[in-house]
Structures are given as structure tokens and as C-alpha cells.
Design an enzyme around this catalytic site. Structure first.
Site, PDB file in Angstrom:
ATOM      1  N   HIS A 258      -2.379  36.309  49.153  1.00 37.75           N
ATOM      2  CA  HIS A 258      -1.635  36.381  48.020  1.00 37.75           C
ATOM      3  C   HIS A 258      -2.261  37.811  47.323  1.00 37.75           C
ATOM      4  O   HIS A 258      -3.221  37.811  46.672  1.00 37.75           O
ATOM      5  CB  HIS A 258      -2.165  35.163  47.300  1.00 37.75           C
ATOM      6  CG  HIS A 258      -1.318  35.049  45.626  1.00 37.75           C
ATOM      7  ND1 HIS A 258      -0.020  34.624  45.592  1.00 37.75           N
ATOM      8  CD2 HIS A 258      -1.738  35.435  44.429  1.00 37.75           C
ATOM      9  CE1 HIS A 258       0.220  34.942  44.347  1.00 37.75           C
ATOM     10  NE2 HIS A 258      -0.699  35.392  43.638  1.00 37.75           N
ATOM     11  N   ASP A 260      -1.533  40.002  44.235  1.00 35.86           N
ATOM     12  CA  ASP A 260      -0.882  39.974  42.860  1.00 35.86           C
ATOM     13  C   ASP A 260      -0.220  41.381  42.816  1.00 35.86           C
ATOM     14  O   ASP A 260      -1.006  42.531  43.200  1.00 35.86           O
ATOM     15  CB  ASP A 260      -1.826  39.821  41.952  1.00 35.86           C
ATOM     16  CG  ASP A 260      -1.972  38.021  41.858  1.00 35.86           C
ATOM     17  OD1 ASP A 260      -1.036  37.413  41.609  1.00 35.86           O
ATOM     18  OD2 ASP A 260      -3.219  37.754  42.276  1.00 35.86           O
ATOM     19  N   ASP A 370       1.841  30.725  42.782  1.00 34.73           N
ATOM     20  CA  ASP A 370       1.048  31.181  41.410  1.00 34.73           C
ATOM     21  C   ASP A 370       1.631  31.255  40.339  1.00 34.73           C
ATOM     22  O   ASP A 370       0.918  31.466  39.429  1.00 34.73           O
ATOM     23  CB  ASP A 370       0.191  32.230  41.975  1.00 34.73           C
ATOM     24  CG  ASP A 370      -0.993  32.638  41.362  1.00 34.73           C
ATOM     25  OD1 ASP A 370      -1.720  31.406  40.865  1.00 34.73           O
ATOM     26  OD2 ASP A 370      -1.337  33.635  40.886  1.00 34.73           O
ATOM     27  N   HIS A 574       4.340  37.957  38.107  1.00 37.30           N
ATOM     28  CA  HIS A 574       3.714  36.911  37.490  1.00 37.30           C
ATOM     29  C   HIS A 574       2.308  37.245  36.677  1.00 37.30           C
ATOM     30  O   HIS A 574       1.777  36.202  36.023  1.00 37.30           O
ATOM     31  CB  HIS A 574       3.591  35.401  37.969  1.00 37.30           C
ATOM     32  CG  HIS A 574       2.583  35.595  39.264  1.00 37.30           C
ATOM     33  ND1 HIS A 574       2.950  35.773  40.621  1.00 37.30           N
ATOM     34  CD2 HIS A 574       1.362  35.458  39.313  1.00 37.30           C
ATOM     35  CE1 HIS A 574       2.038  35.760  41.378  1.00 37.30           C
ATOM     36  NE2 HIS A 574       0.722  35.557  40.705  1.00 37.30           N
TER      37      HIS A 574
HETATM   38 ZN   LIG Z   1      -0.948  35.472  41.470  1.00 42.68          ZN
END
Ligand SMILES: [Zn+2]
Length: 1011
Positions: A258, A260, A370, A574
Site C-alpha cells: 500500500h 500512499d 484504506d 485519500h
Molecule cells: Zn493509505
């Protein structure tokens, strides 16, 4: 027999950490180290390799925050290492801390080919296996001094506030031989030990495993771990060979990282994080053919293609073999609360188009592990974009209520359903530890009905993704007594099986409201305003460009629009749109929004100029889906001034009264709105004795996650801003009266403008704030005199109803809610909408306490500003402007119309001729959301419309051009029998008849007759 359980645990763990793990590498050889420190931003590898390198020593500091140091490690494999698995070990100052969120490197060969990432849990570069001895070693490492953030106020999030001191130290650089037998032993011990700790003492398996570990320890010669490793392993082979019980839960493990797309680092660092992690993955995929790695964001592939084409080619090879798996199909893993309807569509279409064009694949699962809660519009949009499944796990973060399902049908606001799974281990970055596996089984809510779950494994955010240790672990737990069965497979294989096994899974209806991170609807105000503005400018640019292309042959700016969309979609990531990134990210985002607005204004101006031709007739362009001031929806005309009565203004010592014959509005001496009389309905809009447009300040000091969270106790204290510096009444324009109220409070300044225009039951507000508060929530309150059991909030392509009471813990937990352009409260016969032009956070309460007998008031508040100090210490300091309006006597349809009006002002343009709308829609319940040319560049016109009131609607759509054909298609503008059947279309001449269901979104492809 005496039990000594704790002693055995201590013995195993001490042996692991002090004997086995230190023996993983035998025989080391120093390498020669040189370094070149980049003065500024990162450079391409060719430049990095060509820099002037100076001698550097292990132990020396490097890297002020965000800087890059290029290291050159050179040497020769000594003859004594012959036959061994030789690796270069580099420690960039990891301090034994966890993976990700700190210094990282990417290793290159001398010709600039990336080898793999250097991260705390994967800090090696392969050199030779087996070594012949005498090999020359020359490895470059591009090391990034990414600072760590720990949740406290830090100046490191902005290059403009950085201290210029090194953060890291080169702790290790040497050749070493990996002892593969000891490596295998460590993994054997870890797997069995972690498994035993999860098994109850009443389970005989617990004891057989621990007995075998004890025998292994008795066997081990601590003076010669390497020499005795094979014999020690033999003591464990029986325990490892015992197969899982037939009823064991089955886990689909999916490699993942993951990453970001921006957060505690800027976008440019995400680009490098992707290159490091994906380099690791393709290298690991060679070594472990069973590895399947799921990677979601098209944006991250696009970055790799641009910045690291050699890694991208390797990724493409692995996509072809099925090991590197595009999933999710969105441009980024976006927030889903705030993006507008069309923007969510484009997240899907831009993402899926990229995957189709680059790799010829189409993901079938939405992958959003997420994001901070999930909009009730998503199930329909996912289905219309060709998805079957949905994956998340974030609802496990709920602070109040436990989400009841892990595998279920999620039903959206329109009734559409998507088969959904939440990995029950409550993580998207597992190590496949015994604890994760056992917790996932214990926590799984569907036992008895379903036997399967999914578990993403791999370190995210610069941790490097899956490791060889995780893959070795997966082999050991594939079929192991006491453990769930673990198989590395694709998410699609998992979902197909899960759905087959559990077709009657329970249904969760409506939004998935995350009981956490409620501040993200408000933090970093410029993100909210920028997003809203850009979305509406995009609508205008597409509409007018499509009209100009069809009418005049004006070239449709396909590429420019794609580019603007992609940047807009990235900013919906996000942690960007929610306002939870460091200052650097948000400063760049503000600059991007300004640049995108300029670019879109240019496209709009060019299209309108082409459309209206030369001339100096004052024209009004109305891009809204509703007629306005005599200008038809989606059309351009001179419009009409209209004969509307004037607004009267009367001022005295006890305040000011504005009256337009429809509303009589009283402002008190403190500048707040003390009464609104709806003269048409003959009733008060506000609760008598209260005041509206009151600015209210609350202390805003959440327990954790400053930028993310508003904690419920913020309401315990409140201060209303009623002090007045100045009130100015502007009554010179008979068509509109204004009162400007200036307030100073502490170091902040406020100017509130209240305006009433002729001919409408709408009171408009502009609030300018020079904000210098910190850790303070600013709200503006409207105590409406309606008895409302629920509020209606606009979401993408529809609206959502939420209770105004707090009967259950679920209702109480929704103390801050997200709405797009409007929020409506009402009782039968009368309603009021609060519309806004760039905020999202709201709260609706039955406040202030009314009489015991009879109707209670409903107070609607907009959240305007916060001042969190982490991760951006200066969040929102400075000037802001908010526009909002109170629409009195509003039905939902009025709220929809006024929501567009607040966000899509008409545009004045001098030209030669009026322009008829491309299409006209007869039913006001049906709203045209987008008009554009088809992405396949065929010249077909795409119209996206939806039913906005939540009921059935028949409508006629009339094209003002000759129509050869009209078809309903999916969001990717493809024919789809199932989707076409949902919205029957009858075409007669240039007329299309449509029947829509509640909140149904329909995409129409109109083929013009003449080209
Ligand atoms: Zn995230």
C-alpha cells in the site's frame, strides 16, 4: 510433569534473536564507499551516476531531510566466499525500526539499471549465487533521506522550514554470505513458534510443536549454528509436515504494497517509492514463481512508465505472466466521500482505460483498502464500470460500532449491489505472521457460511512490498496443522470462489460511514474548494468543447482534458483531498488547482468563442442542467433581465430588515440573522429566539490523528462570535441588498456578507475569514424551525438520508457528516436547504433544546475551518472565502437546482449568436451530469444523466442535431446488454425516450447523423 511454558517461550525467543538471526550471514568483507550529495531535488539515474563521488565511510552521517545521496559501493568477492550466496548489505540508518516511513534507497548497476530497493526489511543487493570468487562489485544506491513523522508537530514537512542537519548515518556496507540453511531454520522456527503461541494450551498441537522446538534447541550447537542448522531443522520437519485439518479456514494471500500516492512525503517521493518497491517485486517474482502481487493505482504505473521505463518493462513482463496484477482499476485509491459523481466515474474510466491500453487487462474488483469511508453511490458506479467485487478493510477502524460482516453484498443508494469482502485480519500489509493468520480466523464474521478470506501481505509506504521471508512463510503455512491453509492466488480467484460459496451473503445497505477521520471533510480548506471548482470547470470545458466540436468543427481537446482529469483525480487521493498530508503536498496541490483552473478557463473561452462566432452581443452561457435567467440549460443566449420587484431595506438601532416580497429577513445589532419570515409560506424559517449565520468556535483537540479526526467531545465547549467591529448596509442596488458585518476576534478577522436578491426565496452568504486560530473548529449555524427526523445530503448522483437523532450508537457516531453541494431538512409541506460552494463537513442536531411539548428545532451547521497542527503545523492559516445560501421553502428538486447554481455561475461572453443546447431534457427529476465527446474519438456525443429525486422518472431527451443512433452504454462507453436492459431507450427522430429508476445513472451514446 511440571509445566514451564513461559520459560520455553523465552528460550525460543532468545535463541532466535541472539543466536539464529545473527548467524544468518557468515563471513563479511568491507567494500569501498564513496558518496555524492545532491544539493537539490532528485535527478535521473544517468545524472546521479555521473556525479563527482568523494570518499565516504561507514558511520558517517548523511542526508538532511528530503535530500538525496548517491552512494557507490565497490569491491571484489574474496575467493573464500566461493560457492556462497553473496549479497551486499546496506544499512542506511534504519535503526532496527519497522518498515517504511524513513530512509530508503534504490540500488543500480553501474550502467544505471535498477536492481532492487534498499529498505529496513530487505536491505540486501544480490551479488553472486553461487559466487566463484573474484567477481568485481560496483553498485550505486540512490538514497533518500525521507524524514520520519511520529504524530507530533514537526517542521520537516515543508522544505521551506527544514533544519539543515543530517538525519541518518550509513551503518553498514559490506559483502556477506547468506547462510541458506540458517535462513531456512529461522523461518521454520518463526512459523512454528508463532503458530504455537496462537494455539490454546488445551490443544495437543500446541504441545507437539513446542516439544519439537525444545528438541531443536537441545540439538543446536550455539558455538556452530551454521554447522548444526541442518540437524536442527530435522527436529522440526515432523511438525512442519503435519497437514492442516480438513475444516481449516482457507486464506487467499495476495502480495501487496500500500503506497500512499502522497502523504508524509511529496508526490515526487511516491514516484521513487514505487520504483523501489516495484523493482523488489519483479526481482522477487523471478525467484518465487508463485508470487502474485496486486497493485491498484493506474497513476503509479504511469509514473513508473515515465520515470523508470526499464522497471516498467519488467513489470509489463510480469503482468503478462500473471504475477504482477493490476487491480482496482481506479486512477488512484481516492477518497470516496468528497469526489463528485463525474469524478468518481473518471477514477474508474481513466484507471481501466490505462490498464486496458497498456496491458490488455480489466480488473473486476474495486480495491480501496484504506479510504476513509465509502459513499453509497459506489455500488452502482462500480457495476456500471464493469466491476463485480469490492475490497476494503478500513471499516475495522470504526471507533464505536463493530461492522458486522466480512463478506457481504453492499447495496448502494439506488439498490445496486456489489459483492464485498473485508480481509478479517484487519490489515492490508500483513507479514503472514502466525498472529495475523490466527486473528483473521478468530475475527472472521462469516464462519459456518463461508470458509474463505483474503489477506494482503507486504510492506507498504516504502517498506518494499513482500519479502522473501514472507514467501518462505507462505510455503510453510500452505498446509500446516493448526494453521489456516494459505494459498497465494489472485483476488479474482478469491472473489469468484467466495461468491460461489456464499451467494446469499448478508446485505449492508447505504453508505459505509467510517466512525473515524471525520475532520477530513474540512481539513485543508483549499483542497475542498479546489476540488469543487475544478470539477465544475471540467464540466463546463467538456460541455462547451463538445458543443463547439459538433457545431463548428472546433477541435475537441481530448488530450488536454485527459491531462487535467488525471491531475484532478490524483489530488483526490485519500490523503490529499482529505487534507491529511504534510504542508509540502498541500502547497503543491494549491498550485496545481490554480494551474488547472487557468487551463480550463482557456479551454472554455476558446470553445465559447468558436461556438458563438464573432460579434459583440452580450451573451450568457449556462452550463447548468437547469434553465437560469431565461437562458436554457446547457445553452447560450442573451437571456432576459426580467421584471422583478425591488428589495427594500430598512435600518434602525435594533437592526436591519431586508424584504423582497418573498422573504423578510431581520439582522440583529450583532449582525446575526435573527429572523427569516417566509412570506409565501407565511411561516418563520428560523426557530424564534435563535439566530442564524452565527459563527461558532469549538476547541478541536482530538486524541490522535490531528488533521484526520474531530472527536465528539469538541462540542463540550463553544464560543459564538457576536462582537461587531462594523456593519455596512448596501442598499444602492434595487435588485439586491447586502449587509456586510465585520468582526475581529483574537488575531483572526471575519467579514460576513448577507445578501437578498429580488425574486427568490434564497438568502445568500459570503464569509471571508483571515484565519489565525489553531486547533479550533469554526462552524456556522442555522437553527431551522422544522421537525425533521432525518437530513438529506447530496452525494454522487443522488442523496442520502441520515437520522438527526442519536437513538442508537450508529446514529450517535455520525456526529459529523459529509454532504456535497447541499443538505436538506424538512417536514411534510416545508423544507430548507443549505447549499455551499466548496465545503463538505456538516452536522445536524436537534438543538438548541426546544420546549418539552411539541416540535424540536433542527440546527444545521457547516464546518468551515479547523487548525490541526499535524502533519501540517500551519494548516489553513490565512485567507479563505466561503459561499453558502439558505434556500427557503425548498423541496429536494430545489436543493439540487440551487446546489448547481452555487457552484456553476453563469458565464458572460461577447459573441455573434446564441447557441441552442445540444440536448434538452423534459423532466426536472432527470439531471444531465456530463456532456462530452466519446473517449474513442469517434465523434459520438456522450450524455450522462441521473434521476436525482429518488423516484421513477420518464423523460424525453431531444437532440438539437440529427441523430443516427442512441444507445445506453456503460461508464466506459461500451455496449453492455445487462446495463442496456436496465434503461429502455426508444428513439424517434431526434427524440430519445428514457425511463429511469431511483437514482439511476444512465450513459447515452448519441451518434450524429452527419459527420
Ligand atoms: Zn493509505
Amino acid at each position: 510433569m511440571h509445566r514451564s511454558l513461559a520459560n520455553l517461550t523465552e528460550r525460543i525467543e532468545r535463541a532466535l534473536h541472539e543466536r539464529l538471526i545473527p548467524a544468518l550471514y557468515r563471513d563479511t568483507e568491507p567494500v569501498h564507499v564513496e558518496a555524492a550529495h545532491l544539493p537539490g531535488e532528485p535527478v535521473p539515474a544517468a545524472e546521479g551516476l555521473a556525479m563527482a563521488y568523494a570518499p565516504f565511510a561507514v558511520g558517517q552521517p548523511w542526508g538532511p531531510a528530503w535530500r538525496t545521496t548517491w552512494f557507490r559501493f565497490s569491491g571484489e568477492v574474496p575467493a573464500r566466499m566461493r560457492g556462497g550466496r553473496v549479497e551486499l548489505l546496506v544499512d542506511l540508518g534504519f535503526e532496527r525500526a519497522g518498515p517504511g516511513f524513513r530512509s530508503e534507497g534504490l540500488a543500480y548497476t553501474a550502467d544505471g539499471t535498477p536492481i532492487k530497493g534498499i529498505e529496513p526489511r530487505t536491505a540486501y543487493v544480490p551479488v553472486a549465487r553461487p559466487a566463484a570468487g573474484g567477481e568485481r562489485v560496483e553498485v550505486y544506491v540512490e538514497a533518500a533521506a525521507n524524514p520520519r513523522f511520529d504524530g507530533s508537530v514537526s517542521p520537516l514537512g515543508d522544505p521551506e522550514t527544514l533544519p539543515d542537519r543530517p538525519l541518518y548515518r550509513l551503518d553498514r556496507a559490506e559483502l556477506a554470505v547468506l547462510d541458506e540453511e540458517v535462513h531456512a531454520l529461522v523461518l521454520d522456527v518463526q512459523v512454528l513458534h508463532q503458530l504455537a503461541l496462537q494455539l490454546a494450551e488445551t490443544d495437543t498441537r500446541h504441545h507437539t510443536i513446542r516439544r519439537s522446538l525444545e528438541l531443536m534447541l537441545d540439538e543446536l550447537d550455539v558455538a556452530d549454528v551454521s554447522g548444526g542448522a541442518a540437524a536442527a531443522r530435522a527436529r522440526l520437519s515432523g511438525a512442519l509436515a503435519s497437514p492442516a485439518v480438513p475444516s481449516a479456514h482457507r486464506i487467499t494471500a495476495v502480495g501487496h504494497a500500500h503506497i500512499d500516492s502522497a502523504w508524509l512525503w511529496p508526490v515526487r517521493e511516491t514516484i521513487r517509492k514505487c520504483s523501489r518497491t516495484f523493482s523488489n517485486v519483479v526481482a522477487l517474482a523471478d525467484e518465487y514463481p508463485e508470487l502474485v502481487f496486486a497493485c491498484s493505482s493506474a497513476q503509479q504505473y504511469a509514473w513508473l512508465r515515465e520515470h523508470h521505463p526499464t522497471v516498467y518493462r519488467r513489470v509489463a513482463e510480469k503482468v503478462a505472466t500473471g504475477q504482477f496484477l493490476p487491480v482496482g482499476g481506479m486512477w488512484v485509491e481516492s477518497d470516496t466521500n468528497m469526489p463528485g459523481g463525474e469524478a468518481l466515474v473518471r477514477q474508474f474510466t481513466q484507471g481501466k482505460r490505462f490498464f486496458a491500453a497498456e496491458f490488455g487487462v480489466e480488473p473486476r474488483e474495486v480495491w480501496l483498502p484504506d479510504s476513509f469511508g465509502y459513499s453509497a453511490a459506489l455500488p452502482q458506479l462500480a457495476r456500471l464500470a464493469g466491476f463485480r467485487w469490492f475490497l476494503s478493510q478500513k471499516m475495522s477502524w470504526n471507533q464505536t460500532n463493530r461492522f458486522p460482516h466480512h463478506t457481504f453484498w453492499w447495496e448502494g443508494v439506488d439498490g445496486s449491489r456489489v459483492f464485498t469482502h473485508f480481509p478479517p485480519a484487519d490489515t492490508y500489509s500483513s507479514e503472514l505472521s502466525g498472529q495475523d493468520l490466527a486473528y483473521g480466523v478468530r475475527n472472521f464474521a462469516e464462519h459456518g457460511r463461508s470458509t474463505v478470506s483474503l489477506l494482503p501481505f507486504g510492506y507498504g509506504d516504502g517498506g518494499g512490498g513482500p519479502t522473501r521471508e514472507m514467501l518462505e512463510t507462505a510455503r510453510r503455512v500452505a498446509d500446516l496443522e493448526g494453521s489456516p491453509r494459505v494459498a497465494i492466488r489472485t483476488p479474482a480467484e478469491f472473489f469468484a470462489e467466495a461468491e460461489r460459496e456464499y451467494p446469499d451473503a448478508p446485505v449492508w445497505s447505504g453508505e459505509m460511514y467510517l466512525e473515524h477521520h471525520r475532520g477530513t471533510y474540512t481539513s485543508q480548506s483549499a483542497m475542498k474548494r479546489g476540488n469543487r471548482r475544478t470539477e465544475h470547470l471540467l464540466r463546463e470545458a467538456e460541455l462547451w468543447s463538445a458543443a463547439a466540436a459538433l457545431r463548428t468543427g472546433h477541435p475537441y481537446p481530448y488530450a488536454a482534458l485527459d491531462a487535467v482529469w488525471q491531475e484532478t483525480l490524483l489530488l483526490q487521493f485519500h490523503d490529499i483531498l482529505p487534507g491529511s498530508s504534510i504542508a509540502w503536498v498541500h502547497r503543491e496541490a494549491r498550485q496545481t488547482y490554480a494551474r488547472l483552473a487557468d487551463r480550463l478557463e482557456g479551454m472554455i473561452e476558446a470553445a465559447l468563442t468558436a461556438l458563438t462566432g464573432p460579434g459583440s452581443v452580450p451573451l450568457t452561457a449556462n452550463a447548468a442542467p437547469h434553465e437560469r435567467d431565461g437562458v436554457p440549460a446547457l445553452g447560450v443566449s442573451a437571456g432576459h433581465g426580467g421584471d422583478v420587484p425591488a428589495v427594500s431595506v430598512r435600518s434602525g438601532p435594533d437592526g436591519t430588515v431586508l424584504d423582497n416580497g418573498l422573504l423578510r429577513v431581520r439582522l440583529g445589532p450583532d449582525g446575526t440573522v435573527s429572523a427569516i419570515r417566509d412570506l409565501v409560506a407565511d411561516r418563520d424559517v428560523l426557530r424564534p429566539g435563535t439566530a442564524a449565520n452565527v459563527l461558532q468556535l469549538h476547541p478541536d483537540t482530538p486524541n490522535r490523528f490531528d488533521a484526520w479526526d474531530i472527536d465528539a467531545f469538541y462540542r463540550h465547549r463553544r464560543r459564538d462570535l457576536t462582537g461587531v467591529a462594523k456593519i455596512v448596509v448596501e442598499a444602492d442596488d434595487p435588485r439586491q441588498a447586502r449587509v456586510r458585518v465585520t468582526r475581529d476576534d483574537r488575531s483572526s478577522g471575519y467579514v460576513q456578507t448577507v445578501s437578498l436578491a429580488a425574486g427568490e426565496r434564497v438568502l445568500r452568504f459570503t464569509t471571508e475569514v483571515d484565519w489565525h486560530e489553531r486547533e479550533t473548529l469554526l462552524k456556522v449555524a442555522f437553527p431551522i424551525d422544522v421537525q425533521a427526523a432525518q437530513s438529506s445530503s447530496e452525494i454522487q448522483f443522488g442523496h442520502l438520508q441520515r437520522p438527526t437523532h442519536t437513538n442508537t450508537s450508529w446514529d450517535a457516531a455520525r456526529f459529523e457528516i459529509c454532504a456535497h453541494r447541499w443538505l436538506h431538512v424538512g417536514e411534510p409541506g416545508y423544507g430548507v436547504a443549505l447549499v455551499n460552494d466548496g465545503t463538505y463537513g456538516h452536522d445536524v442536531t436537534r438543538q438548541p433544546p426546544g420546549d418539552v411539548l411539541g416540535a424540536q428545532p433542527t440546527t444545521v451547521r457547516l464546518s468551515l475551518l479547523r487548525g490541526p497542527r499535524y502533519p501540517d503545523p500551519n494548516t489553513d492559516q490565512g485567507s479563505h472565502q466561503f459561499g453558502y445560501a439558505l434556500v427557503c421553502g425548498a423541496e429536494i428538486a430545489d436543493a439540487v437546482r440551487e446546489g448547481y447554481r452555487a457552484n456553476l455561475p453563469v458565464r458572460r461572453h461577447l459573441g455573434g449568436r446564441a447557441v441552442a443546447p445540444l440536448v434538452e431534457v423534459t423532466n426536472p427529476a432527470v439531471v444531465v451530469e456530463a456532456v462530452k465527446l466519446a473517449d474513442d474519438r469517434s465523434g459520438d456525443v456522450i450524455i450522462r444523466l441521473y434521476e436525482a429525486l429518488g423516484g421513477r422518472a420518464r423523460t424525453r431527451l431531444t437532440a438539437s442535431f440529427d441523430l443516427a443512433e442512441a444507445r445506453v452504454c456503460d461508464l466506459l462507453e461500451r455496449d453492455d446488454a445487462e446495463i442496456g436492459a436496465l434503461a429502455p431507450v426508444a428513439v424517434e427522430g431526434n427524440l430519445v425516450e428514457l425511463a429511469l429508476k431511483p437514482f439511476q445513472v444512465v450513459t447515452l451514446r448519441l451518434r450524429p447523423a452527419r459527420r
